[in-house]
Motif scaffolding. Structure first.
Motif, PDB file in Angstrom:
ATOM      1  N   LEU A   1      29.720  36.240  53.838  1.00 38.32           N
ATOM      2  CA  LEU A   1      30.095  35.640  52.565  1.00 38.32           C
ATOM      3  C   LEU A   1      31.400  34.876  52.751  1.00 38.32           C
ATOM      4  CD1 LEU A   1      29.365  35.402  49.585  1.00 38.32           C
ATOM      5  CD2 LEU A   1      30.524  37.576  49.209  1.00 38.32           C
ATOM      6  N   LEU A   2      31.354  33.561  52.528  1.00 37.81           N
ATOM      7  CA  LEU A   2      32.517  32.694  52.720  1.00 37.81           C
ATOM      8  C   LEU A   2      33.379  32.583  51.467  1.00 37.81           C
ATOM      9  CD1 LEU A   2      30.656  29.804  54.550  1.00 37.81           C
ATOM     10  CD2 LEU A   2      32.292  31.389  55.586  1.00 37.81           C
ATOM     11  N   ARG A   3      32.735  32.386  50.324  1.00 35.08           N
ATOM     12  CA  ARG A   3      33.449  32.181  49.063  1.00 35.08           C
ATOM     13  C   ARG A   3      32.705  32.847  47.917  1.00 35.08           C
ATOM     14  NH1 ARG A   3      36.393  30.621  52.184  1.00 35.08           N
ATOM     15  NH2 ARG A   3      37.584  28.713  52.397  1.00 35.08           N
ATOM     16  N   GLU A   4      33.504  33.287  46.966  1.00 35.59           N
ATOM     17  CA  GLU A   4      32.970  33.761  45.690  1.00 35.59           C
ATOM     18  C   GLU A   4      33.768  33.051  44.611  1.00 35.59           C
ATOM     19  OE1 GLU A   4      32.992  37.716  42.856  1.00 35.59           O
ATOM     20  OE2 GLU A   4      33.015  38.002  45.031  1.00 35.59           O
ATOM     21  N   PHE A   5      33.092  32.287  43.788  1.00 34.47           N
ATOM     22  CA  PHE A   5      33.711  31.635  42.647  1.00 34.47           C
ATOM     23  C   PHE A   5      33.308  32.446  41.417  1.00 34.47           C
ATOM     24  CE2 PHE A   5      33.062  28.416  45.859  1.00 34.47           C
ATOM     25  CZ  PHE A   5      34.286  27.758  45.891  1.00 34.47           C
ATOM     26  N   THR A   6      34.317  32.934  40.697  1.00 33.41           N
ATOM     27  CA  THR A   6      34.066  33.784  39.545  1.00 33.41           C
ATOM     28  C   THR A   6      34.627  33.106  38.297  1.00 33.41           C
ATOM     29  OG1 THR A   6      34.386  35.692  41.002  1.00 33.41           O
ATOM     30  CG2 THR A   6      34.340  36.131  38.642  1.00 33.41           C
ATOM     31  N   PHE A   7      33.794  32.972  37.263  1.00 32.31           N
ATOM     32  CA  PHE A   7      34.198  32.336  36.017  1.00 32.31           C
ATOM     33  C   PHE A   7      34.188  33.399  34.925  1.00 32.31           C
ATOM     34  CE2 PHE A   7      32.133  29.405  38.849  1.00 32.31           C
ATOM     35  CZ  PHE A   7      33.053  28.370  38.925  1.00 32.31           C
ATOM     36  N   GLU A   8      35.398  33.767  34.462  1.00 33.59           N
ATOM     37  CA  GLU A   8      35.565  34.866  33.516  1.00 33.59           C
ATOM     38  C   GLU A   8      36.206  34.379  32.227  1.00 33.59           C
ATOM     39  OE1 GLU A   8      37.173  38.530  35.210  1.00 33.59           O
ATOM     40  OE2 GLU A   8      37.128  37.548  37.160  1.00 33.59           O
ATOM     41  N   LYS A   9      36.213  35.240  31.238  1.00 34.86           N
ATOM     42  CA  LYS A   9      36.843  34.910  29.958  1.00 34.86           C
ATOM     43  C   LYS A   9      38.361  34.851  30.099  1.00 34.86           C
ATOM     44  CE  LYS A   9      36.615  35.934  25.087  1.00 34.86           C
ATOM     45  NZ  LYS A   9      36.326  34.551  24.764  1.00 34.86           N
ATOM     46  N   ASP A  10      38.970  35.868  30.739  1.00 37.33           N
ATOM     47  CA  ASP A  10      40.430  35.936  30.816  1.00 37.33           C
ATOM     48  C   ASP A  10      40.843  36.705  32.073  1.00 37.33           C
ATOM     49  OD1 ASP A  10      43.167  35.999  30.298  1.00 37.33           O
ATOM     50  OD2 ASP A  10      43.011  37.517  28.729  1.00 37.33           O
ATOM     51  N   ILE A  11      41.589  36.059  32.939  1.00 36.47           N
ATOM     52  CA  ILE A  11      42.069  36.743  34.148  1.00 36.47           C
ATOM     53  C   ILE A  11      43.555  37.099  34.059  1.00 36.47           C
ATOM     54  CG2 ILE A  11      40.301  35.744  35.649  1.00 36.47           C
ATOM     55  CD1 ILE A  11      42.525  33.836  36.731  1.00 36.47           C
ATOM     56  N   SER A  12      44.125  37.051  32.856  1.00 35.27           N
ATOM     57  CA  SER A  12      45.543  37.377  32.689  1.00 35.27           C
ATOM     58  C   SER A  12      45.902  38.749  33.262  1.00 35.27           C
ATOM     59  CB  SER A  12      45.955  37.296  31.216  1.00 35.27           C
ATOM     60  OG  SER A  12      45.815  35.975  30.748  1.00 35.27           O
ATOM     61  N   PRO A  13      45.095  39.801  33.003  1.00 33.85           N
ATOM     62  CA  PRO A  13      45.443  41.107  33.589  1.00 33.85           C
ATOM     63  C   PRO A  13      45.487  41.065  35.122  1.00 33.85           C
ATOM     64  CG  PRO A  13      43.840  41.385  31.832  1.00 33.85           C
ATOM     65  CD  PRO A  13      43.952  39.905  32.091  1.00 33.85           C
ATOM     66  N   LEU A  14      44.548  40.365  35.742  1.00 37.17           N
ATOM     67  CA  LEU A  14      44.542  40.235  37.195  1.00 37.17           C
ATOM     68  C   LEU A  14      45.790  39.498  37.670  1.00 37.17           C
ATOM     69  CD1 LEU A  14      43.289  40.364  40.027  1.00 37.17           C
ATOM     70  CD2 LEU A  14      42.035  38.263  39.447  1.00 37.17           C
ATOM     71  N   LEU A  15      46.169  38.427  36.999  1.00 35.36           N
ATOM     72  CA  LEU A  15      47.362  37.672  37.384  1.00 35.36           C
ATOM     73  C   LEU A  15      48.620  38.524  37.277  1.00 35.36           C
ATOM     74  CD1 LEU A  15      46.508  34.221  35.787  1.00 35.36           C
ATOM     75  CD2 LEU A  15      46.527  34.793  38.230  1.00 35.36           C
ATOM     76  N   ARG A  16      48.688  39.381  36.261  1.00 38.18           N
ATOM     77  CA  ARG A  16      49.836  40.290  36.122  1.00 38.18           C
ATOM     78  C   ARG A  16      49.895  41.274  37.286  1.00 38.18           C
ATOM     79  NH1 ARG A  16      48.637  39.703  30.648  1.00 38.18           N
ATOM     80  NH2 ARG A  16      47.315  41.548  30.582  1.00 38.18           N
ATOM     81  N   ILE A  17      48.732  41.817  37.661  1.00 38.82           N
ATOM     82  CA  ILE A  17      48.675  42.757  38.791  1.00 38.82           C
ATOM     83  C   ILE A  17      49.105  42.058  40.078  1.00 38.82           C
ATOM     84  CG2 ILE A  17      47.099  44.073  40.266  1.00 38.82           C
ATOM     85  CD1 ILE A  17      45.485  44.665  37.653  1.00 38.82           C
ATOM     86  N   MET A  18      48.620  40.841  40.287  1.00 39.69           N
ATOM     87  CA  MET A  18      48.974  40.101  41.489  1.00 39.69           C
ATOM     88  C   MET A  18      50.473  39.801  41.522  1.00 39.69           C
ATOM     89  SD  MET A  18      45.679  37.566  41.835  1.00 39.69           S
ATOM     90  CE  MET A  18      46.226  36.790  43.352  1.00 39.69           C
TER      91      MET A  18
END
Length: 138
Positions: free
Chosen positions: A113-130
């Motif tokens: 698997l080379l790439r996974e493109f994920t389209f979500e409603k809101d990635i704000s929680p993920l961005l905070r964790i990162m």
């Protein structure tokens, strides 16, 4: 619809459900990236190393990434040279999520698997964790 590509996707999804970290490590290409985008246009890019760390942590804590893959629908596949793409839809916690997966083909079989493109409603929680992980804050 390329049935061999869909079958490879099912192997990948089942390895994730089983928290089979060793199988996932083989399935993810060394240069794997997950590009996540939300409705507000926010973007997060996760590497194989970040994915594997997360899977190991969850496994070690006795957690799983899901209960089943019954809600998964494969919408389309396409082939382009030595790569293939799978478009997938599923609903998680009542929210629809769309994915595009790009696989490498070698010697006539889908390998990594080379790439996974994920389209979500809101990635704000993920961005905070990162951001917390980058700065070392909780």
């Amino acid at each position: 619809m390329d049935r061999s590509l869909v079958a490879r996707m099912r192997e990948y999804l089942n390895a994730g459900l089983a928290m089979d970290v060793e199988a996932l490590d083989v399935l993810y290409d060394p240069g794997f990236e997950n590009i996540r985008v939300d409705e507000a246009g926010q973007v997060a890019i996760l590497t194989k190393e970040q994915f594997m760390t997360r899977f190991r942590t969850l496994r070690d804590q006795g957690q799983r990434v899901g209960e089943d893959i019954d809600d998964v629908r494969f919408l389309a596949t396409s082939e382009h040279g030595d790569q293939g793409t799978v478009v997938m839809h599923r609903v998680q916690h009542g929210v629809p999520i769309r994915y595009g997966f790009v696989w490498r083909r070698e010697d006539g079989r889908w390998t990594t698997l080379l790439r996974e493109f994920t389209f979500e409603k809101d990635i704000s929680p993920l961005l905070r964790i990162m951001k917390s992980a980058e700065t070392g804050t909780a």
